[in-house]
Enzyme design. Structure first.
Site, PDB file in Angstrom:
ATOM      1  N   HIS A   1      -6.432 -13.269  -7.898  1.00 12.36           N
ATOM      2  CA  HIS A   1      -7.274 -12.299  -7.200  1.00 12.36           C
ATOM      3  C   HIS A   1      -8.672 -12.338  -7.799  1.00 12.36           C
ATOM      4  O   HIS A   1      -8.839 -12.579  -8.994  1.00 12.36           O
ATOM      5  CB  HIS A   1      -6.681 -10.885  -7.318  1.00 12.36           C
ATOM      6  CG  HIS A   1      -7.255  -9.930  -6.318  1.00 12.36           C
ATOM      7  ND1 HIS A   1      -8.500  -9.361  -6.474  1.00 12.36           N
ATOM      8  CD2 HIS A   1      -6.769  -9.452  -5.144  1.00 12.36           C
ATOM      9  CE1 HIS A   1      -8.751  -8.571  -5.435  1.00 12.36           C
ATOM     10  NE2 HIS A   1      -7.714  -8.607  -4.612  1.00 12.36           N
ATOM     11  N   ARG A   2      -9.675 -12.092  -6.948  1.00 14.72           N
ATOM     12  CA  ARG A   2     -11.069 -12.226  -7.390  1.00 14.72           C
ATOM     13  C   ARG A   2     -11.762 -10.881  -7.605  1.00 14.72           C
ATOM     14  O   ARG A   2     -12.978 -10.776  -7.435  1.00 14.72           O
ATOM     15  CB  ARG A   2     -11.851 -13.065  -6.381  1.00 14.72           C
ATOM     16  CG  ARG A   2     -11.890 -12.490  -4.969  1.00 14.72           C
ATOM     17  CD  ARG A   2     -12.730 -13.360  -4.039  1.00 14.72           C
ATOM     18  NE  ARG A   2     -12.829 -12.763  -2.708  1.00 14.72           N
ATOM     19  CZ  ARG A   2     -13.709 -13.151  -1.787  1.00 14.72           C
ATOM     20  NH1 ARG A   2     -14.551 -14.136  -2.051  1.00 14.72           N
ATOM     21  NH2 ARG A   2     -13.746 -12.575  -0.602  1.00 14.72           N
TER      22      ARG A   2
ATOM     23  N   LYS B   1       0.848  -1.188   0.000  1.00 12.37           N
ATOM     24  CA  LYS B   1       0.000   0.000   0.000  1.00 12.37           C
ATOM     25  C   LYS B   1       0.886   1.242   0.000  1.00 12.37           C
ATOM     26  O   LYS B   1       2.003   1.184   0.506  1.00 12.37           O
ATOM     27  CB  LYS B   1      -0.906   0.005   1.235  1.00 12.37           C
ATOM     28  CG  LYS B   1      -1.730  -1.262   1.438  1.00 12.37           C
ATOM     29  CD  LYS B   1      -2.835  -1.386   0.428  1.00 12.37           C
ATOM     30  CE  LYS B   1      -3.683  -2.631   0.705  1.00 12.37           C
ATOM     31  NZ  LYS B   1      -4.807  -2.771  -0.229  1.00 12.37           N
TER      32      LYS B   1
END
Length: 471
Positions: free
Chosen positions: A290-291, A171
């Site tokens: 990743h979904r 991040k």
């Protein structure tokens, strides 16, 4: 109204249930079975609605056609063989349909979904429709490669056993330069994590082109490995605007020696995902999935596709990791339902269990398992619950729960590693993490100032919202 014609067939429109509702049918082992939750329009009988779903997702259309005489509809049609009212819901029904194996192309998730969740979802006779579960027959399962490597092979590649893996999403998810991004990766891996991760929307933007990111990240991995004597990795997101560009990025990742790449399987598509999975198996690279976009498809209870179906399809298409929710964090997921599809991701054989939303017994015929990734709003206080819920064969991924540490990235990673090791030791000693988890974390704080600082920072943070994904 159907009427006879000179061409020898009854032209016109007839009720779907006359052909496609077959309550006496016994499904075959080779049939693909599907459970839909359907909400018929007022005045439409459930038998007609169920038959319409079977017809429109297999051989039927809105009227009788003379070319029906050129094939054997009895062999190829879908059959609605059972209808059950949904408990505690008005005008909702579970509709069970059996599809002959020959309706589907071998090894193609794309083809299966094009039939089952295609035009039928816009059918006017239905107010809403949701695909709840699929039973893939073993005969079809054996035509899929599945995960490039699977859980057991991944453990051997990493030489890490007896505990969940630890990860972190870098991040801020957008805006870092490639060099600063690589620095964050190094600090997290050096601090004790096994993996770091690109966020799902990091591809190749003006502030950080993909090639620069790959090079700085690989440098960080190699430096952290040399200093810790542990295998490390970073999920390099190779998702791109075209399959050709995606494969170019995957090829470059292979050339620089990265151990794992990443794909956004729903936005990228199943065809692209299967292509990438085959490449990863051939080249010894792990594949993290990743979904992103899943909640658009699966969050409404009465319309869309349940995530357990998407998880099954991903396992067939290919993925070594898949995000699965956390139960305890900021993202959607009720425990029983979540653990139902987690078992469908990683177990070889799963029995029908309606209490967990599993409508069919699924045999994967020894296909490798996909490791669930718990990610989203989790921190050190969640560690005992995560270990107790997900067990060893999982990846626990802390983004803000690592990088938000008041002392920086490396101490944040150390806090998570200490919390995990303390929970594993306590569990192995026979302590009950569900009951004693907070005590285990507090005891570990006495000899880890990094963990103590994290515990103090996040002691008041909770995400207490009612789960929507319930039975």
């Amino acid at each position: 109204m159907a009427q006879a014609t000179k061409s020898g067939f009854n032209a016109g429109v007839q009720d779907y249930r006359l052909t496609y509702y077959t309550p006496d049918y016994t499904p075959k082992d080779t049939d693909l079975l599907a459970c839909f939750r359907m909400t018929p329009q007022p005045g439409v009988p459930p038998e007609e609605a169920g038959a319409a779903v079977a017809a429109e997702s297999s051989t039927g259309t809105w009227t009788t056609v003379w070319t029906d005489n050129l094939t054997d509809l009895d062999r190829y049609k879908g059959r609605c063989y059972d209808i059950e009212p949904v408990p505690n819901e008005d005008n909702q029904y579970f509709c069970f349909i059996a599809y002959p194996l020959d309706l589907f192309e071998e090894g193609s998730v794309t083809n299966v979904l094009t039939s089952l969740v295609g035009n039928v979802f816009g059918f006017k006779a239905l107010r809403a429709l949701r695909l709840e579960d699929i039973r893939f027959p073993v005969a079809l399962i054996k035509t899929f490669q599945g995960p490039p490597h699977g859980i057991t092979v991944e453990r051997d590649k990493l030489n890490k056993y007896g505990r969940p893996l630890l990860g972190c999403t870098i991040k801020p998810k957008l805006g870092l330069s490639a060099k600063n991004y690589g620095r964050a990766v190094y600090e997290c891996l050096r601090g004790g994590l096994d993996f770091t991760k690109d966020d799902e929307n990091i591809n190749s933007q003006p502030f950080m082109r993909w090639r620069d990111r790959f090079l700085f990240v690989q440098e960080a991995i190699e430096k952290a490995q040399a200093e810790t004597n542990e295998v490390k990795g970073h999920y390099l997101n190779v998702t791109a605007g075209t399959c050709e560009e995606m494969m170019k990025r995957a090829e470059f990742a292979k050339e620089i020696g990265t151990p794992i790449v990443m794909h956004d399987f729903l936005t990228g598509g199943f065809t692209a995902n299967t292509t990438l999975a085959k490449f990863c198996r051939d080249n010894g690279i792990l594949l993290h999935i990743h979904r992103a976009m899943h909640a658009v498809i699966d969050r409404q209870k009465n319309h869309g596709i349940h995530f357990r179906v998407l998880a099954k399809c991903l396992r067939l298409s290919g993925g070594d990791h898949l995000h699965s929710g956390t139960v305890v964090g900021k993202l959607e997921g009720e425990r029983g339902i979540t653990m139902g599809f987690v078992d469908l991701m990683r177990e070889d054989y799963v029995e029908e269990d309606r209490s967990r939303g599993i409508f069919f017994t699924q045999d994967y015929a020894s296909m490798p398992g996909t490791m669930p990734v718990a990610s989203g709003g989790i921190h050190v206080w969640h560690m005992p619950a995560l270990v107790e819920i997900f067990g060893d064969d999982s990846c626990l991924q802390f983004g803000g729960g690592t990088l938000g540490h008041p002392w920086g990235n490396a101490p944040g990673a150390t806090a998570n590693r200490v919390a995990l090791e303390a929970c594993i030791q306590a569990r192995n000693e026979g302590r009950n993490l569900a009951r004693e988890g907070n005590d285990v974390i507090r005891e570990a704080c006495k000899w880890s100032p990094e963990l103590a600082a994290a515990c103090e920072l996040w002691k008041e943070i909770t995400f207490e919202f009612e789960a929507m994904d319930t039975l």
